[in-house]
Each structure stands twice: as structure tokens, then as C-alpha cells.
Design a protein around this motif. Structure first.
Motif, mmCIF file in Angstrom:
data_model
loop_
_atom_site.group_PDB
_atom_site.id
_atom_site.type_symbol
_atom_site.label_atom_id
_atom_site.label_comp_id
_atom_site.label_asym_id
_atom_site.label_seq_id
_atom_site.Cartn_x
_atom_site.Cartn_y
_atom_site.Cartn_z
ATOM 1 N N LEU A 138 0.832 -1.238 0.113
ATOM 2 C CA LEU A 138 0.126 0.146 -0.054
ATOM 3 C C LEU A 138 0.894 1.536 0.361
ATOM 4 O O LEU A 138 0.436 2.666 -1.176
ATOM 5 C CB LEU A 138 -1.016 0.019 1.138
ATOM 6 N N PHE A 139 1.567 1.189 1.136
ATOM 7 C CA PHE A 139 2.964 2.419 0.765
ATOM 8 C C PHE A 139 3.871 3.350 -0.255
ATOM 9 O O PHE A 139 3.974 3.492 -0.569
ATOM 10 C CB PHE A 139 3.371 2.711 2.229
ATOM 11 N N SER A 140 3.578 1.344 -1.153
ATOM 12 C CA SER A 140 5.099 1.775 -1.734
ATOM 13 C C SER A 140 4.715 1.248 -3.508
ATOM 14 O O SER A 140 5.373 2.064 -4.095
ATOM 15 C CB SER A 140 5.874 0.271 -2.151
ATOM 16 N N LEU A 141 3.486 0.979 -3.851
ATOM 17 C CA LEU A 141 3.341 0.804 -4.811
ATOM 18 C C LEU A 141 2.732 2.759 -6.182
ATOM 19 O O LEU A 141 2.936 2.517 -6.572
ATOM 20 C CB LEU A 141 2.022 -0.174 -4.618
ATOM 21 N N GLY A 142 2.179 3.491 -4.703
ATOM 22 C CA GLY A 142 2.326 4.835 -5.516
ATOM 23 C C GLY A 142 3.812 5.237 -5.839
ATOM 24 O O GLY A 142 3.346 6.166 -7.235
ATOM 25 N N SER A 143 4.247 5.386 -5.402
ATOM 26 C CA SER A 143 5.927 5.723 -5.534
ATOM 27 C C SER A 143 6.934 4.727 -6.634
ATOM 28 O O SER A 143 7.670 5.685 -6.416
ATOM 29 C CB SER A 143 6.882 6.498 -4.442
ATOM 30 N N ASN A 144 6.823 3.751 -6.870
ATOM 31 C CA ASN A 144 7.507 2.675 -7.447
ATOM 32 C C ASN A 144 6.888 1.518 -8.594
ATOM 33 O O ASN A 144 5.679 1.593 -8.292
ATOM 34 C CB ASN A 144 7.888 1.591 -6.429
ATOM 35 N N GLY A 145 6.886 1.447 -9.185
ATOM 36 C CA GLY A 145 6.981 0.539 -10.211
ATOM 37 C C GLY A 145 6.318 -0.731 -9.461
ATOM 38 O O GLY A 145 6.991 -1.242 -8.451
ATOM 39 N N LEU A 146 5.599 -1.305 -10.163
ATOM 40 C CA LEU A 146 5.161 -2.802 -10.177
ATOM 41 C C LEU A 146 5.917 -3.942 -9.142
ATOM 42 O O LEU A 146 6.711 -4.460 -8.340
ATOM 43 C CB LEU A 146 4.347 -3.737 -10.862
ATOM 44 N N ALA A 147 7.433 -4.077 -9.979
ATOM 45 C CA ALA A 147 8.903 -4.944 -10.049
ATOM 46 C C ALA A 147 9.400 -4.387 -8.008
ATOM 47 O O ALA A 147 9.490 -5.513 -8.260
ATOM 48 C CB ALA A 147 9.432 -4.768 -10.865
ATOM 49 N N VAL A 148 10.058 -3.190 -8.796
ATOM 50 C CA VAL A 148 10.137 -3.113 -7.143
ATOM 51 C C VAL A 148 9.423 -2.794 -6.140
ATOM 52 O O VAL A 148 9.763 -3.496 -5.327
ATOM 53 C CB VAL A 148 10.650 -1.767 -6.886
ATOM 54 N N THR A 149 8.291 -2.588 -6.687
ATOM 55 C CA THR A 149 6.689 -2.974 -4.652
ATOM 56 C C THR A 149 6.780 -4.702 -4.680
ATOM 57 O O THR A 149 6.952 -5.242 -3.100
ATOM 58 C CB THR A 149 5.962 -2.409 -5.005
ATOM 59 N N SER A 150 6.870 -5.420 -5.338
ATOM 60 C CA SER A 150 7.006 -6.896 -5.474
ATOM 61 C C SER A 150 7.811 -7.087 -4.527
ATOM 62 O O SER A 150 8.113 -8.397 -3.622
ATOM 63 C CB SER A 150 6.219 -7.640 -6.482
ATOM 64 N N MET A 151 9.317 -6.888 -5.514
ATOM 65 C CA MET A 151 10.622 -7.675 -3.841
ATOM 66 C C MET A 151 10.846 -6.155 -2.503
ATOM 67 O O MET A 151 10.534 -7.804 -2.073
ATOM 68 C CB MET A 151 11.784 -6.795 -4.435
ATOM 69 N N ARG A 152 10.013 -5.489 -2.762
ATOM 70 C CA ARG A 152 9.669 -5.002 -1.579
ATOM 71 C C ARG A 152 9.188 -5.572 -0.712
ATOM 72 O O ARG A 152 9.310 -5.893 0.717
ATOM 73 C CB ARG A 152 9.488 -3.578 -1.428
ATOM 74 N N CYS A 153 7.808 -6.203 -0.803
ATOM 75 C CA CYS A 153 7.047 -6.846 -0.261
ATOM 76 C C CYS A 153 7.429 -8.220 0.124
ATOM 77 O O CYS A 153 7.032 -8.545 1.061
ATOM 78 C CB CYS A 153 5.721 -7.240 -1.275
ATOM 79 N N LEU A 154 8.546 -8.913 -0.656
ATOM 80 C CA LEU A 154 8.700 -9.905 -0.534
ATOM 81 C C LEU A 154 9.548 -10.304 0.465
ATOM 82 O O LEU A 154 9.560 -10.273 2.124
ATOM 83 C CB LEU A 154 9.611 -10.820 -1.721
ATOM 84 N N TYR A 155 10.413 -8.843 0.795
ATOM 85 C CA TYR A 155 11.314 -8.390 1.653
ATOM 86 C C TYR A 155 10.881 -8.736 2.776
ATOM 87 O O TYR A 155 11.349 -8.658 3.973
ATOM 88 C CB TYR A 155 11.613 -7.330 1.385
#
Length: 142
Positions: free
Chosen positions: A21-38
């Protein structure tokens, strides 16, 4: 350990959703999904550590051998017996006596029981409407 691995997974999923929710607005889908995994891995491990600390805190202390050899007087009050004695026969006898009207009081006890006799309400069918309105205004404070 307190709880099960499901708590870890649930906490990890909550962390992933918050990161999404916090990362999707400012990052792309690939970066957001990697951050979600972390975030999932980090929250999973944090919950595991939290459960381990809670288990250590809530663990009962070990009883030294010297305390195990306490006398009965010193050990009194440690355990509580929560069972009630079976008094059904006495209760049945008391109910039978009450039904028969043979209630026996303890020696020296006097019966001070008096049934409640509340005063009867009196209606006023022949009151003037103006007097009734005055009474209502008085009771409502108006």
C-alpha cells in the motif's frame, strides 16, 4: 513457544500488504513486489523472535530441590481446590421441608421474615384536566 507458525505467516502477510500500500504509488510493480517479499520475510522473522521472547517471559521458573521438600504447613495455600462438595442430599431435604411447611430454624434463631406489602396505587378518575396538566408540568419541570 507461544502460538503457531500461522501467526508468523499472518504477521508477514500484514507487513507485505502494508508495504504494498505504501510503496505502490511511488514505485513500479517489480520494485514493489520485491519490497513486499522482503517485508514478508522481515515480519515473519520478527514475529518468530517476538513469540520466542514471550515464551521465555511466560515460562514458569524452575523449582529448586530444597523447596520441594517443604513441610505440609509451608506448602499450604499453593494449590487451590476449586471443586465444591456434593450437598445435593441436604438441599433436597431442605426443599422437601419447605414444601411441607416444616422449615426448622437453627437453634436460637428467630424468624423476622415479613412479606413485602407495598402501598396500592390509587387512580384519580374524576380529576380536572387542568389539574392533571399542572401535575405533568410540575413533574417534567416545564
Amino acid at each position: 513457544m507461544i502460538g503457531t507458525w500461522r501467526w508468523n505467516v499472518a504477521f508477514g502477510i500484514c507487513g507485505s500488504v502494508l508495504t504494498l500500500l505504501f510503496s505502490l504509488g511511488s514505485n513500479g510493480l517489480a520494485v514493489t513486489s520485491m519490497r513486499c517479499l522482503y517485508a514478508f520475510i522481515a515480519f515473519f522473522v520478527l514475529m518468530y523472535l517476538f513469540r520466542a521472547v514471550i515464551a521465555l517471559i511466560l515460562q514458569p521458573g524452575a523449582v529448586p530441590l530444597a523447596e520441594e521438600s517443604q513441610s505440609q504447613d509451608e506448602a499450604r495455600g499453593i494449590q487451590v481446590d476449586m471443586s465444591t462438595p456434593d450437598e445435593s442430599d441436604e438441599l433436597n431435604d431442605l426443599l422437601k421441608q419447605q414444601m411441607d411447611g416444616n422449615v426448622q430454624l437453627e437453634p436460637g434463631a428467630q424468624s423476622n421474615f415479613q412479606p413485602l406489602t407495598p402501598p396500592k396505587l390509587v387512580s384519580t378518575p374524576n380529576k380536572e384536566p387542568e389539574e392533571l396538566a399542572k401535575a405533568v408540568r410540575h413533574l417534567t419541570g416545564g
